[in-house]
Design a protein around this motif. Structure first.
Motif: not given
Length: 277
Positions: A180, A200, A205
């Motif tokens: 992340p 993600h 993403q």
């Protein structure tokens, strides 16, 4: 009277009785040997004693039979265990041979790819994989002593893995592209559209794709070369689905990485063209 009492004492003494019994036994043995008079008696007694002998002998025979059966069963169990151990050893050797063959093939493929890549690369081995929803890293067996530097790109045969994030003398932590906290400049191979791919969790993403942009599921993401960190043209991921954001001002796309990050065993370290590993 004294003579009579002396005779009675003599006949009642144990020695006299013993000698008399010995004489009777010898007489009977000689008579039996010469005339076979007691043969029918012996045969009759043997027939009478035979059932008793059988009854007395049965426990011994049963014990011997059970002992032989137990011994044979124990021997069979030992042989069975030995065969199982031998089979296990053979299976383990076969598995190791299969693993070594697959690993050798992967190393040959990586060596051939490294020779074909227009960049300086070296191979490092993955020693640990730490993947959670908040942190996704792999540990490699090379570090600062081997010339590895912070931010160094890390690849595999299937595409981009990530970049060096933590550096020690003889090992390094690589933050993978699905972490992340990781962002990588990307480009849609089909259209040339440039964007950013955010880690993600299990995938990547795209969060800020214009509504008018032409993207669709199945498009391949490659490195754009922006930021001078990753060389341009390396495979990153494939778009899995495309949707419109809740505010309807951007398109949002989810992508699956080209690399099976939880199955890594070897990786490429990429070096600037002016340096050698």
């Amino acid at each position: 009277m004294d003579a009579l009492s002396q005779q009675q004492k003599l006949t009642q003494s144990p020695l006299f009785r013993f000698i008399l019994l010995q004489f009777i036994c010898l007489s009977l043995m000689m008579a039996d040997k010469n005339s076979q008079l007691t043969q029918p008696i012996r045969q009759g007694l043997s027939w009478v004693a035979m059932p008793l002998i059988k009854v007395v002998d049965w426990p011994q025979k049963i014990y011997q039979t059970v002992e032989i059966a137990i011994t044979r069963q124990a021997k069979l169990i030992d042989e069975n265990n030995a065969l199982k151990q031998e089979l296990l050893d053979i299976q383990l050797k076969a598995q190791r041979n299969t693993t070594l063959a697959a690993e050798n093939q992967r190393l040959r493929d990586m060596l051939n790819t490294a020779r074909e890549l227009p960049m300086n690369t070296s191979v490092a081995f993955v020693t640990d994989i730490a993947q959670t929803q908040k942190r996704q890293h792999v540990v490699i067996n090379q570090g600062q002593a081997d010339g590895v530097y912070l931010g160094q790109p890390v690849l595999s045969l299937a595409g981009v893995v990530g970049q060096v994030d933590v550096l020690a003398d003889h090992y390094a932590h690589v933050i993978v592209i699905t972490d992340p906290a990781h962002i990588i400049p990307a480009e849609i191979l089909r259209t040339g559209l440039r964007t950013l791919a955010y880690g993600h969790g299990d995938g990547l993403q795209l969060k800020e794709v214009p509504i008018s942009a032409d993207i669709q599921a199945g498009d391949v993401l490659i490195t754009s070369g922006f930021g001078n960190r990753f060389p341009r043209g390396l495979t990153i991921a494939t778009l899995a689905d495309v949707s419109v954001s809740a505010e309807r001002d951007f398109q949002v796309a989810n992508a699956s990485p080209g690399v099976a990050l939880n199955q890594l065993t070897e990786v490429f370290l990429v070096w600037p063209e002016e340096q050698s590993p």
